[in-house]
Enzyme design. Structure first.
Site, short mmCIF file in Angstrom:
data_model
loop_
_atom_site.label_atom_id
_atom_site.label_comp_id
_atom_site.label_asym_id
_atom_site.label_seq_id
_atom_site.Cartn_x
_atom_site.Cartn_y
_atom_site.Cartn_z
N HIS A 343 0.80 -1.22 0.00
CA HIS A 343 0.00 0.00 0.00
C HIS A 343 0.83 1.27 0.00
O HIS A 343 0.26 2.36 0.07
CB HIS A 343 -0.91 0.03 1.23
CG HIS A 343 -2.10 -0.86 1.14
ND1 HIS A 343 -3.22 -0.56 0.40
CD2 HIS A 343 -2.35 -2.07 1.72
CE1 HIS A 343 -4.11 -1.54 0.52
NE2 HIS A 343 -3.61 -2.46 1.31
N LYS A 521 -8.94 13.00 4.80
CA LYS A 521 -8.03 11.85 4.78
C LYS A 521 -7.04 12.01 5.93
O LYS A 521 -6.99 13.06 6.58
CB LYS A 521 -7.29 11.72 3.46
CG LYS A 521 -6.64 12.99 2.96
CD LYS A 521 -6.09 12.80 1.54
CE LYS A 521 -7.19 12.82 0.51
NZ LYS A 521 -7.13 11.74 -0.45
N ARG A 522 -6.29 10.98 6.18
CA ARG A 522 -5.26 11.03 7.22
C ARG A 522 -4.35 12.22 6.97
O ARG A 522 -3.98 12.51 5.84
CB ARG A 522 -4.47 9.71 7.17
CG ARG A 522 -3.38 9.56 8.17
CD ARG A 522 -2.93 8.10 8.21
NE ARG A 522 -2.69 7.56 6.87
CZ ARG A 522 -1.49 7.49 6.28
NH1 ARG A 522 -0.43 7.97 6.91
NH2 ARG A 522 -1.34 6.95 5.08
N LYS A 527 0.13 13.93 1.60
CA LYS A 527 -1.25 14.21 1.16
C LYS A 527 -1.49 15.71 0.99
O LYS A 527 -2.49 16.12 0.41
CB LYS A 527 -2.25 13.59 2.14
CG LYS A 527 -2.16 12.05 2.16
CD LYS A 527 -3.13 11.45 3.16
CE LYS A 527 -3.00 9.94 3.27
NZ LYS A 527 -3.49 9.22 2.08
N THR A 629 -8.96 5.72 -2.10
CA THR A 629 -10.33 5.28 -2.38
C THR A 629 -11.31 6.43 -2.13
O THR A 629 -12.42 6.43 -2.66
CB THR A 629 -10.74 4.07 -1.52
OG1 THR A 629 -10.50 4.36 -0.13
CG2 THR A 629 -9.97 2.83 -1.94
N LYS A 633 -14.89 7.56 -4.09
CA LYS A 633 -16.16 7.84 -3.42
C LYS A 633 -16.71 9.20 -3.82
O LYS A 633 -17.91 9.35 -4.08
CB LYS A 633 -15.96 7.76 -1.89
CG LYS A 633 -15.61 6.37 -1.40
CD LYS A 633 -15.03 6.40 0.01
CE LYS A 633 -14.41 5.05 0.36
NZ LYS A 633 -13.56 5.12 1.55
#
Length: 792
Positions: A343, A521-522, A527, A629, A633
């Site tokens: 991942h 998100k985290r 990110k 993901t 969504k």
């Protein structure tokens, strides 16, 4: 249904209707639904044994399952029946559903992917067990104090969990430490500490209740009895030492591992649930088969990241030490059972354990890992070592012990081949395969977005819930003004409901007609939530400079948690909240710009935010996000994406069309090249007056007047150590955001683009992903006839 709810209220909870709380009604409804699930569950188990079907065992540290009442009612086709029953009983179905706490069993995408996979495995009729830990507290509860993240214990299990069945008869002794004896050609491990792994089962029933699988979570219990003698002589700590060790193991998800004690606890957690799961699946196999050499024909074990990578050595230990197979044969048999999902390409996320720690906690497994390493070297001289520089590299261990290794998006898989496992890929050129992630349409559209789900079903029927590719039919409506108006109205309804929730929860008034721009998100540097908030400040500056210009009103929404020991990520959270405090109280910009950061992001919050989003922030540094993901969504629910060519963004853009995707930033190759340019970050800042101004404001304390030096380290890091290229992508990001502003002002065009996103997301169903795993990695068939037709 009404009678069953009342029966459980009385017989299971000891309450009468007149004195029952919302919690009581919710538990009674859950038990009534669970009763309906059990028959499907039992039937599926019987069919699996009768057909001697191969089973999938999915090992994951996280299962972010969210609320189950609505999910299971939908899969069983009982939503309207349950709603009507509660209405007749004088209760609000929606309030009862929302009373359910999120199971705190995960952190982010890894755990939610596991939950989606469990739904798809059941919906496709593939026999499977999910294995994880029944965390007493799970991931921490996030609060904000003066803008700072503060972690407190999550208390989801203080209430009864009505979905699970305790299995006290299913217990395994899990050992730690001790020593190993060798005599007569055999190894004998004598652990110093032992705990019991006790099983708790949650049925997972797929769409239309056609098949049921099991999520089995392990809870740690003391192996030795309470030491009454120590207690009676006043040594209370010694009396409860065994119980304290056991409770600690299954108490908290991802304990802070910046300390040696934290590292040891995390290693024990990983071995605890992995060993219990391997012992359990072997017990199940041997109850129906005599020859352990047949194990690969009936067992497929999937490792969700490196957390359960110790499964390889544990399976070898059991086959070699307890079933007397030669070591080399045990290694090969284990490999034929094991698959490994990678991942991440981040070096810090590929686990490694110091030899001293692993040898102290798992001495026999260290011996076996050495044997696996030597076996690999004998077969492939010069192969990368598992044991190197006094560390056990769990990524290499997982790769070498798996017969297939998969990436989770097309780009990520190619990068796995060319970077992190390039040498192993050269030796094993057919081992790495791609399985692009997917999401379950049952949770992530059908139940979480009723306005849009109902509109789609009225237009094309409900077959899309089980076959998401049927959404393609909606492409015929992208020029239909009446349908686009209905599509926009569904989004508007979701935005109005979210605006009401934000007002109640955060005390911030937002306009549903503004663009809802969402990044959830985290919190992590790659990110790039930091780039998002810097762009927000830059936009605020320009709005203040020209308040009468034609601006597109925006609501910037953030959500996510930072690991307790991740200082920079926690600083980014603090900065977002500090900026929000200033911008939200600025009379000049007023309703043109708002910043919202609700605390304690979880699945339930995602189900509120995603259906209401207009713009989806997928802005990670190219080459760093394995898949994502959340991007799927959002697009499925009619949000347009602003993003880099990273992870599954690449494939989403191909499916929805480049004209319906806001692309910016460097490519993965350009990122690598830019890092070789001396002083690239400082040069990018100096070339951007807009970014220089923002960083100056932050460094001068404009957003932290009570502590003007608060963000000196964060700003200095961007000048000198901007590994994730926030500075280099900033101007491209800002300009692309302004292009999104312009497009949003044409409501009909935006709606058509959003509809094309929804209509083009069929390929990103987790059902498609699971079919790929079943075909390419597990070699399993569906047992349920309907599922078999779907997998054909």
């Amino acid at each position: 249904m009404k009678e069953e709810i009342l029966r459980h209220l009385c017989k299971s909870l000891g309450k009468d209707a007149a004195h029952s709380s919302v919690h009581d009604w919710r538990v009674a409804l859950s038990l009534a639904l669970r009763d309906r699930m059990v028959d499907h569950w039992f039937r599926s188990t019987r069919e699996t044994y009768e057909t001697r079907a191969k089973r999938v065992y999915y090992l994951s540290m996280e299962f972010l399952i969210g609320r189950l009442v609505e999910d299971m009612a939908a899969n069983l086709g009982l939503v309207e029946e349950a709603r009507a029953a509660l209405t007749e009983l004088g209760q609000d179905y929606d309030a009862v559903v929302l009373n359910e706490p999120d199971a705190a069993l995960g952190n982010g995408g890894l755990g939610r992917l596991a939950a989606c996979f469990m739904d798809s495995l059941a919906s496709l009729g593939i026999p499977a067990y999910g294995y994880g830990i029944r965390y007493e507290h799970g991931l921490f509860k996030q609060d904000f104090v003066d803008g700072r993240q503060v972690e407190t214990a999550e208390t989801w299990l203080t209430q009864r969990n009505p979905w699970e069945f305790e299995r006290p008869e299913v217990q395994f002794r899990i050992g730690f430490g001790g020593h190993v004896d060798h005599h007569d050609g055999k190894a004998y491990w004598h652990p110093w500490e032992t705990v019991l792994a006790t099983a708790y089962d949650t049925p997972v029933v797929g769409w239309q209740g056609k098949w049921g699988n099991t999520l089995r979570l392990w809870s740690a219990r003391p192996a030795s009895k309470f030491d009454l003698e120590s207690f009676n002589r006043g040594d209370y700590l010694a009396a409860g030492r065994s119980e304290a060790l056991a409770r600690t193991i299954s108490r908290v998800l991802y304990p802070d591992d910046t300390t040696e004690a934290g590292k040891e606890l995390r290693l024990k957690q990983e071995y605890f649930f992995t060993a219990a799961s391997i012992m359990d699946l072997l017990r199940r196999f041997l109850s129906d088969h005599d020859d352990i050499r047949e194990l690969p024909q009936y067992v497929a074990i999937q490792l969700n990241d490196t957390h359960p990578a110790i499964a390889g050595p544990e399976l070898v230990r059991l086959m070699s030490d307890e079933h007397n197979l030669p070591m080399d044969e045990a290694i090969e048999l284990a490999r034929r059972c094991l698959g490994y999902t990678n991942h991440t390409l981040l070096p810090e996320a590929l686990e490694r354990w110091h030899v001293g720690l692993l040898g102290r906690v798992l001495p026999r497994h260290l011996e076996i890992i050495r044997a696996i390493d030597e076996d690999q070297q004998a077969r492939h001289p010069g192969s990368p070592r598992i044991l190197e520089h006094d560390h056990v590299h769990m990524g290499e261990l997982a790769f070498i012990m798996a017969h297939k290794v998969n990436g989770v998006s097309a780009l990520h898989t190619e990068l796995v081949k060319s970077t992190v496992f390039s040498d192993l890929h050269r030796i094993h050129p057919t081992r790495i395969v791609n399985q692009t992630n997917g999401i379950t349409p049952r949770r992530w559209l059908h139940t979480c977005n009723a306005p849009l789900s109902n509109l789609i079903t009225r237009e094309i029927g409900d077959g899309w819930v089980a076959d998401l590719e049927k959404l393609k039919a909606l492409n015929q409506r992208t020029g239909d003004r009446e349908f686009l108006d209905a599509f926009s109205a569904a989004k508007r309804q979701n935005k109005t409901e979210l605006a009401d929730w934000i007002a109640q929860t955060c005390g911030i008034a937002v306009d549903p007609d503004a663009m809802f721009d969402v990044q959830i998100k985290r919190i992590h540097e790659y990110k790039r939530q930091l780039m998002n908030i810097l762009e927000t400040v830059a936009l605020w500056n320009e709005m203040r400079d020209a308040p009468d210009a034609e601006w597109t009103p925006r609501v910037k929404i953030f959500g996510g948690k930072a690991a307790p020991g991740y200082h920079v990520a926690k600083q980014i959270i603090h900065l977002i909240n500090d900026v929000a405090r200033v911008i939200n109280n600025d009379p000049v910009t007023g309703d043109l710009l708002k910043v919202v950061f609700p605390a304690n992001y979880n699945v339930t919050m995602a189900e509120r935010l995603i259906p209401a989003a207009d713009l989806s922030e997928q802005i990670s540094t190219a080459g760093k996000e394995a898949s994502g993901t959340g991007n799927m969504k959002f697009a499925l629910n009619g949000a347009l994406t602003i993003g880099t060519l990273d992870g599954a963004n690449v494939e989403i853009r191909e499916h929805v069309g480049s004209e319906n995707f806001f692309l910016f930033g460097l490519t993965a190759r350009e990122v690598v090249e830019r890092r070789h340019v001396h002083g690239y970050a400082r040069a990018a800042i100096e070339a951007s007056p807009r970014l220089s101004r923002v960083l100056g404001q932050i460094a001068d304390g404009q957003f932290s007047p009570e502590d003007s030096s608060r963000y000196h380290g964060l700003v200095g890091g961007l000048y000198d150590h901007d590994y994730f290229l926030v500075t280099c992508d900033f101007d491209s990001y800002f300009d692309t955001q302004r292009r999104a502003d312009q497009v949003y002002r044409n409501g009909s065009n935006w709606a058509a683009m959003a509809l094309r996103n929804t209509a083009s997301m069929g390929w990103f169903s987790s059902d498609r992903t699971i079919r790929g795993y079943a075909r390419d990695i597990w070699q399993v068939d569906a047992v349920d006839r309907a599922g078999l037709e779907m997998t054909a």
